[in-house]
Motif scaffolding. Structure first.
Motif, PDB file in Angstrom:
ATOM      1  N   THR A 210      58.029  78.001 -11.366  1.00 57.51           N
ATOM      2  CA  THR A 210      58.901  77.085 -10.643  1.00 57.51           C
ATOM      3  C   THR A 210      58.574  75.643 -11.008  1.00 57.51           C
ATOM      4  O   THR A 210      59.465  74.816 -11.252  1.00 57.51           O
ATOM      5  CB  THR A 210      58.746  77.285  -9.125  1.00 57.51           C
ATOM      6  OG1 THR A 210      59.029  78.646  -8.795  1.00 57.51           O
ATOM      7  CG2 THR A 210      59.686  76.373  -8.359  1.00 57.51           C
ATOM      8  N   SER A 211      57.286  75.335 -11.076  1.00 65.46           N
ATOM      9  CA  SER A 211      56.856  73.989 -11.450  1.00 65.46           C
ATOM     10  C   SER A 211      57.219  73.685 -12.901  1.00 65.46           C
ATOM     11  O   SER A 211      57.590  72.557 -13.235  1.00 65.46           O
ATOM     12  CB  SER A 211      55.342  73.840 -11.262  1.00 65.46           C
ATOM     13  OG  SER A 211      54.969  74.071  -9.932  1.00 65.46           O
ATOM     14  N   LEU A 212      57.100  74.683 -13.771  1.00 66.44           N
ATOM     15  CA  LEU A 212      57.429  74.483 -15.183  1.00 66.44           C
ATOM     16  C   LEU A 212      58.874  74.042 -15.365  1.00 66.44           C
ATOM     17  O   LEU A 212      59.170  73.170 -16.196  1.00 66.44           O
ATOM     18  CB  LEU A 212      57.169  75.774 -15.963  1.00 66.44           C
ATOM     19  CG  LEU A 212      57.513  75.748 -17.448  1.00 66.44           C
ATOM     20  CD1 LEU A 212      56.702  74.682 -18.181  1.00 66.44           C
ATOM     21  CD2 LEU A 212      57.274  77.135 -18.066  1.00 66.44           C
ATOM     22  N   ALA A 213      59.760  74.606 -14.561  1.00 70.51           N
ATOM     23  CA  ALA A 213      61.171  74.197 -14.642  1.00 70.51           C
ATOM     24  C   ALA A 213      61.319  72.715 -14.315  1.00 70.51           C
ATOM     25  O   ALA A 213      62.098  71.994 -14.957  1.00 70.51           O
ATOM     26  CB  ALA A 213      62.014  75.044 -13.693  1.00 70.51           C
ATOM     27  N   GLN A 214      60.551  72.239 -13.325  1.00 70.19           N
ATOM     28  CA  GLN A 214      60.601  70.828 -12.965  1.00 70.19           C
ATOM     29  C   GLN A 214      60.042  69.957 -14.083  1.00 70.19           C
ATOM     30  O   GLN A 214      60.575  68.897 -14.406  1.00 70.19           O
ATOM     31  CB  GLN A 214      59.810  70.596 -11.668  1.00 70.19           C
ATOM     32  CG  GLN A 214      60.340  71.353 -10.468  1.00 70.19           C
ATOM     33  CD  GLN A 214      61.748  70.915 -10.102  1.00 70.19           C
ATOM     34  OE1 GLN A 214      62.059  69.722 -10.085  1.00 70.19           O
ATOM     35  NE2 GLN A 214      62.602  71.880  -9.824  1.00 70.19           N
ATOM     36  N   VAL A 215      58.936  70.401 -14.687  1.00 63.43           N
ATOM     37  CA  VAL A 215      58.330  69.646 -15.777  1.00 63.43           C
ATOM     38  C   VAL A 215      59.283  69.533 -16.962  1.00 63.43           C
ATOM     39  O   VAL A 215      59.476  68.448 -17.534  1.00 63.43           O
ATOM     40  CB  VAL A 215      57.003  70.296 -16.212  1.00 63.43           C
ATOM     41  CG1 VAL A 215      56.485  69.680 -17.510  1.00 63.43           C
ATOM     42  CG2 VAL A 215      55.959  70.167 -15.114  1.00 63.43           C
ATOM     43  N   LEU A 216      59.895  70.627 -17.342  1.00 66.40           N
ATOM     44  CA  LEU A 216      60.774  70.620 -18.512  1.00 66.40           C
ATOM     45  C   LEU A 216      61.997  69.725 -18.308  1.00 66.40           C
ATOM     46  O   LEU A 216      62.567  69.216 -19.276  1.00 66.40           O
ATOM     47  CB  LEU A 216      61.205  72.043 -18.853  1.00 66.40           C
ATOM     48  CG  LEU A 216      60.082  72.974 -19.329  1.00 66.40           C
ATOM     49  CD1 LEU A 216      60.617  74.363 -19.618  1.00 66.40           C
ATOM     50  CD2 LEU A 216      59.395  72.402 -20.567  1.00 66.40           C
ATOM     51  N   SER A 217      62.364  69.507 -17.047  1.00 68.10           N
ATOM     52  CA  SER A 217      63.513  68.627 -16.784  1.00 68.10           C
ATOM     53  C   SER A 217      63.190  67.165 -17.060  1.00 68.10           C
ATOM     54  O   SER A 217      64.082  66.327 -17.102  1.00 68.10           O
ATOM     55  CB  SER A 217      63.981  68.789 -15.328  1.00 68.10           C
ATOM     56  OG  SER A 217      63.045  68.206 -14.420  1.00 68.10           O
ATOM     57  N   THR A 218      61.890  66.850 -17.260  1.00 62.04           N
ATOM     58  CA  THR A 218      61.484  65.462 -17.513  1.00 62.04           C
ATOM     59  C   THR A 218      61.200  65.179 -18.985  1.00 62.04           C
ATOM     60  O   THR A 218      60.796  64.069 -19.334  1.00 62.04           O
ATOM     61  CB  THR A 218      60.206  65.117 -16.710  1.00 62.04           C
ATOM     62  OG1 THR A 218      59.077  65.790 -17.292  1.00 62.04           O
ATOM     63  CG2 THR A 218      60.350  65.504 -15.249  1.00 62.04           C
ATOM     64  N   VAL A 219      61.379  66.168 -19.848  1.00 61.84           N
ATOM     65  CA  VAL A 219      61.024  66.019 -21.269  1.00 61.84           C
ATOM     66  C   VAL A 219      61.817  64.883 -21.912  1.00 61.84           C
ATOM     67  O   VAL A 219      63.034  64.778 -21.743  1.00 61.84           O
ATOM     68  CB  VAL A 219      61.260  67.337 -22.024  1.00 61.84           C
ATOM     69  CG1 VAL A 219      61.222  67.111 -23.541  1.00 61.84           C
ATOM     70  CG2 VAL A 219      60.223  68.371 -21.628  1.00 61.84           C
TER      71      VAL A 219
END
Length: 328
Positions: A210-219
């Motif tokens: 779930t956190s990874l999805a949030q991180v990838l949205s900031t790439v």
């Protein structure tokens, strides 16, 4: 880069033998610690050495805050809580910590043995074996345990092999040498359930994804795609992993990956590089340290918004030094 010594130590074996002889002769208690936010090499090297010393009959306390994904390596009650002072007559063994300020679990005091492979290590302690040519501190600990003549068991070999696996990216990074692979093969021969171990090291709690999805949205990509960055957006997250930088480092064309995370009043920066770009050089400019391909720093008293310009300025300087950008 003053204070950085990335070369192999020509006196490595004589120094390691001295450490082995010293540890064999110790009559008093031994405390083994590593660095803050321990990874596979920190846990594997410190726990491996602690188990080996216990097998020699030493009175050993292993102090560690074990991350969830490595907890399967640790027996119940094996890890001890931090101490505020080192009792008189105790030997403190610091493993895989690049500098005294990175040590977690005990103050760096008393008789100190320093075992590490970071080029930025200032060689602190009464005895220091620091060899940046080693892919992992677990490689040093493996050779030390051989000198201690401690019999290898599957449990001991498994924790030491863990550091070799994690610090080489499952034997994919440039620090994977023939010497290292021979070392890994020797450990596997002592009964390590290799397939089970490598699979288990990839497990993450459900919250991680779930956190990874949030991180990838900031790439974001910078300097024509040479640099990829991402951060953990503000919010409360159950997962506290920092291996997101390993997810973004494979962006095609990138030479440097940067992951930022706000932790209280500070921002932690994780860096991974390739192609002649030094993550270590960037980290040192930011007040941190590490290895040429993998390093990190902590920016004190800043927000994510304030951290990005500082990080990108240091990154730009390194890209110019390494020839990816024209010199200013």
């Amino acid at each position: 880069m003053d204070g950085i010594h990335n070369q192999a130590d020509p006196q490595y074996w004589s120094k390691l033998q001295l450490v082995a002889d010293t540890l064999k002769g110790i009559q008093g208690p031994v405390v083994v610690v590593s660095h803050v936010d321990p990874d596979g090499d920190a846990i594997g090297s410190s726990l491996g050495l602690a188990r080996a010393l216990k097998a020699l009959g030493k009175q050993v306390t292993w102090i560690a805050r074990v991350p969830r994904y490595l907890s399967f390596l640790v027996r119940e009650g094996e890890a001890s809580p931090p101490i505020e002072r080192v009792p008189e007559g105790t030997t403190l063994v610091v493993v895989d910590a690049a500098e005294p300020s990175r040590v977690e679990g005990a103050p760096v005091e008393g008789f100190v043995i320093n075992l590490d492979h970071h080029g930025t290590n200032p060689r602190f302690g009464d005895l220091a074996v620091v060899d940046p040519s080693k892919a992992a501190t677990c490689q040093i600990v493996k050779e030390l345990i051989d000198l201690l003549e401690v019999p290898w068991t599957p449990d001991l070999a498994t924790v030491v092999l863990t550091g070799l696996i994690t610090d080489t990216g499952n034997f994919r990074f440039s620090n994977t040498t023939p010497e290292l692979l021979y070392t890994a093969a020797d450990l596997i021969a002592h009964g390590v359930p290799y397939a089970e171990l490598t699979d288990r090291l990839q497990w993450r709690p459900q919250a991680y994804f779930t956190s990874l999805a949030q991180v990838l949205s900031t790439v974001q990509f910078h300097f024509g795609g040479l640099v990829v960055t991402a951060h953990m957006p503000p919010g409360d997250y159950e997962d506290d992993s920092d291996d997101y930088v390993g997810q973004i480092r494979y962006a095609e064309g990138s030479q440097l990956a940067v992951f930022l995370r706000q932790r209280g009043p500070d921002v932690k920066v994780s860096l991974r590089s390739r192609g002649g770009v030094s993550a270590q050089a960037v980290a040192v400019k930011l007040g941190g340290g590490g290895h040429v391909p993998a390093a990190g720093a902590t920016l004190r008293g800043v927000t994510l918004e304030q951290a990005y310009p500082r990080v990108l300025a240091a990154v730009e300087e390194e890209l110019r030094r390494s020839g990816y950008l024209e010199a200013a």
